[in-house]
Each structure stands twice: as structure tokens, then as C-alpha cells.
Design an enzyme around this catalytic site. Structure first.
Site, short mmCIF file in Angstrom:
data_model
loop_
_atom_site.label_atom_id
_atom_site.label_comp_id
_atom_site.label_asym_id
_atom_site.label_seq_id
_atom_site.Cartn_x
_atom_site.Cartn_y
_atom_site.Cartn_z
N THR A 14 5.15 -3.53 11.74
CA THR A 14 4.09 -4.48 12.06
C THR A 14 3.14 -3.94 13.11
O THR A 14 1.95 -4.27 13.10
CB THR A 14 4.71 -5.81 12.54
OG1 THR A 14 5.58 -6.31 11.52
CG2 THR A 14 3.65 -6.84 12.85
N TYR A 27 0.68 -10.01 5.87
CA TYR A 27 0.05 -8.75 6.24
C TYR A 27 0.81 -7.61 5.57
O TYR A 27 1.90 -7.79 5.01
CB TYR A 27 0.06 -8.56 7.77
CG TYR A 27 1.45 -8.45 8.34
CD1 TYR A 27 2.06 -7.20 8.50
CD2 TYR A 27 2.18 -9.57 8.70
CE1 TYR A 27 3.35 -7.09 9.01
CE2 TYR A 27 3.47 -9.48 9.19
CZ TYR A 27 4.05 -8.24 9.35
OH TYR A 27 5.32 -8.13 9.84
N SER A 60 10.17 -1.58 8.26
CA SER A 60 11.47 -1.02 8.68
C SER A 60 12.61 -1.47 7.79
O SER A 60 13.72 -0.92 7.88
CB SER A 60 11.77 -1.38 10.13
OG SER A 60 11.99 -2.78 10.30
N THR A 93 10.30 -4.25 13.46
CA THR A 93 11.31 -4.96 14.25
C THR A 93 12.55 -5.34 13.44
O THR A 93 13.59 -5.63 14.03
CB THR A 93 10.71 -6.25 14.86
OG1 THR A 93 10.19 -7.08 13.81
CG2 THR A 93 9.59 -5.90 15.83
N ASP A 94 12.47 -5.36 12.11
CA ASP A 94 13.60 -5.84 11.32
C ASP A 94 14.86 -5.01 11.53
O ASP A 94 15.97 -5.56 11.60
CB ASP A 94 13.25 -5.85 9.83
CG ASP A 94 12.39 -7.04 9.44
OD1 ASP A 94 12.21 -7.94 10.28
OD2 ASP A 94 11.88 -7.07 8.30
N LYS A 166 17.30 -8.73 17.28
CA LYS A 166 16.22 -9.63 16.91
C LYS A 166 16.79 -11.01 16.69
O LYS A 166 17.73 -11.19 15.91
CB LYS A 166 15.52 -9.12 15.65
CG LYS A 166 14.25 -9.89 15.28
CD LYS A 166 13.53 -9.24 14.11
CE LYS A 166 12.25 -9.99 13.78
NZ LYS A 166 11.52 -9.36 12.64
N GLU A 284 46.94 -11.72 15.72
CA GLU A 284 47.04 -11.23 14.35
C GLU A 284 46.45 -9.83 14.19
O GLU A 284 46.81 -9.09 13.27
CB GLU A 284 46.35 -12.20 13.38
CG GLU A 284 46.53 -11.81 11.91
CD GLU A 284 45.84 -12.79 10.97
OE1 GLU A 284 45.82 -12.51 9.76
OE2 GLU A 284 45.34 -13.83 11.44
#
Length: 326
Positions: A14, A27, A60, A93-94, A166, A284
Site C-alpha cells: 500500500t 486501490y 504483500s 502490511t498484510d 497487524k 497434557e
């Protein structure tokens, strides 16, 4: 001009995106090349010697092992260059938290490495890209940024890659950090650290491999079938991260299937789909052979487990040691 410079590796996202209108919601990421981007930095009077290199110009969500390998090699060369003061990686940013964490674990801490992105396209009203980048330049140019691992800069905050994630789909302050919060506050004219460096002079923790073992993430949900575990194994998973309920929990059938996977030599890490909180060991875990992710969410837990397996660390007890020292 001094030969000392900051290396800028551009991958798109972005921060290099264009909408075609200042008010459009949609976009296209990765439209502005690094040369044009850096010329904009000159226009706003940013006083830094920046040397750019275009690695990709994509969203990304499409970043993966091949680009990571190229970035790692380039960053390693920049670390060895006496004239390079620091490194900036522009990134969507992803998956920024995954790239930052991978490099954090596989690069030395001798020079600043900063990942930076934006939540609004370059031509959008209130675009945050230029400010975030100017902040990243200030951080990358500060010698005191070395020894802190890879850093992520967004919304006037400096985050450590070990903590950053994020946490919002749209807001400019989309990133949070758990458990330690931001490690610094930055503006284009100031930088304040909230503590001393914690990894001064530390070498790379793990060797980087482009072809890392496949690790699957299983997202827990009510009524989840054990078939999900079988499908992951049939798909070639060499490790599994459970994005579990609450404290890393899952339906009994899933836990039994995961324990069987461990008996077959496939490490299993219990993380949580919850936004914040530690996943500690439970009784466990000792009998089933599970690893508790501690402060790492599923995305970063997957990266760490891949690195450990690639570096020959397969024993659950040893894997737990590595997760516990994050």
C-alpha cells in the site's frame, strides 16, 4: 555527499499503492517504483542518503520464500557494506509481521533493519506512507537502533519484530505489540527509545533456508473434525501450529489427532486465535508432546517452527526452549 547511506529495498504494498482518486476506497498496491518514491522524499526535504533497489512491486499477500530469500541475501550483503548505515524494507502490511520476524531470526543485529508500510494508498486523503517512511529513515539512521533486532515502524511507533502484529483492517494505527508494547516513539524530527538494546552484537539466531519445511496452521472452530489434522499431514506438513481457542485449546478429537501426529514425528505447537495473551504449558503437553507458543501468535509461530525444523531442531523439548526465549 557522504558515502554513508541507508539501503532501501522496495517490495510494493500500500505504501507504493495508487487509487486514482483521493477518495476511492479501493486501490492497486505496488504501483510506484522506488526511484519515484525516493524522489518524493527529496521533494519533502528528507535529508538522508538513500540508495534504493526494487525487489518487487506487489501486494504483500503474494510474498513468499523466493522473495524472502532474495531479501535475506541482499540484507546480508548490506550488513557487510561498511558504507551502509542501515536498511529499510518497504512492505505491504498484510504479511509485514512475518517478513520482519523471519529476518529478525536470521540476520545479525549489527545494523538497524526497519520494515515500513502504510495503511492508505499514496494518493489517498490522509495517506500515511510518507510520514511512516520518514520515520523509518530516522530509525534506520540511528546507531542505537542496532541491537534491537528487526524493527517495524508504523503510526509514529517502533515495534520489535518479536512482538508486532497487524490488529486492524483499515486504521492507520493498525499495528499492536504483545507482550512488550512499542519499543520506541518516532516522528520525522525525533526518536525516543523506551529501553536499552536487548540483542547487542548478537549473531543470526538461525540459518536461513529458502526451501523450509512445510508447516500448516489449523484454525480451531466449534465442531472441528480430526480430518483437518489428517489432511494437513497428507498435504506434506512437517509441523503443525494450532490456532486454538483461548489458551491454545481445541476439541478433544483434534487434540488426540495432534498427539498422534507428534508420535509420528511431526511437532505440534499450540498457539491461540485470541488477539493477546500467553499460551503457557499445560499438564497434557508433557504426555502429548505439544509445544506452547508462549507470546507468539500463529503466523510467527509458524515461521519459528519452520526455522527450527530447517536447522535440524526437531525434539519437542528443545523446540519449547526456543519458543520460551522469545
Amino acid at each position: 555527499m557522504s558515502d554513508k547511506h541507508i539501503k532501501v529495498f522496495a517490495t510494493g504494498g500500500t505504501i507504493a499503492g495508487v487509487a486514482g482518486s483521493a477518495t476511492r476506497r479501493d486501490y492497486r498496491p505496488g504501483q510506484i517504483g522506488i526511484a519515484d518514491f525516493l524522489s518524493e522524499m527529496d521533494r519533502i526535504g528528507l535529508s538522508a542518503n538513500l540508495v534504493g533497489e526494487q525487489f518487487a512491486n506487489i501486494g504483500s499477500e503474494d510474498i513468499g520464500p523466493q522473495l524472502w530469500h532474495r531479501l535475506h541475501d541482499a540484507a546480508t550483503r548490506a550488513m557487510a557494506d561498511e558504507d551502509c548505515r542501515g536498511i529499510i524494507i518497504t512492505h505491504g502490511t498484510d504479511t509485514a509481521e512475518e517478513t520482519a520476524f523471519l529476518l529478525d531470526q536470521t540476520l545479525p543485529t549489527t545494523k538497524p533493519v526497519v520494515v515500513v508500510g502504510a495503511m492508505r494508498a499514496a494518493d489517498a486523503v490522509g495517506s500515511d506512507g510518507l510520514r511512516n517512511f520518514a520515520n523509518a529513515v530516522r530509525v534506520a539512521g540511528d546507531p542505537d537502533a542496532a541491537g534491537r533486532g528487526v524493527l517495524l515502524v508504523m503510526s509514529d511507533r517502533v515495534f520489535a519484530a518479536r512482538d508486532a502484529r497487524k490488529a486492524h483492517t483499515e486504521m492507520t494505527d493498525a499495528f499492536k505489540a504483545f507482550p512488550r508494547g512499542p519499543v520506541g516513539h518516532v516522528t520525522p524530527t525525533s526518536l525516543e527509545w523506551f529501553g536499552p538494546p536487548w540483542r547487542t552484537g548478537e549473531p543470526a539466531r538461525y540459518e536461513f533456508y529458502e526451501d523450509m519445511p512445510k508447516v500448516s496452521i489449523l484454525y480451531a472452530y466449534a465442531g472441528m473434525s480430526p480430518d483437518n489434522v489428517a489432511q494437513a499431514l497428507e498435504g506434506g506438513a512437517k509441523g503443525i501450529v494450532l490456532a486454538g481457542f483461548g489458551h491454545g485449546n481445541a476439541p478433544r478429537g483434534i487434540r488426540d489427532a495432534l498427539a498422534e501426529a507428534v508420535r509420528q514425528g511431526v511437532p505440534v505447537v499450540r498457539a491461540s486465535r485470541v488477539d493477546e495473551g500467553l499460551v503457557d504449558r499445560e499438564p497434557e503437553d508433557d504426555t502429548a508432546g505439544f509445544v506452547a507458543a508462549r507470546a507468539l501468535g500463529p503466523a510467527r509461530a509458524r515461521i519459528l517452527l519452520q526455522l527450527l525444523l530447517a536447522n535440524g531442531i526437531t525434539d519437542p523439548a528443545r523446540i519449547q526452549q526456543e519458543f520460551s526465549r522469545r
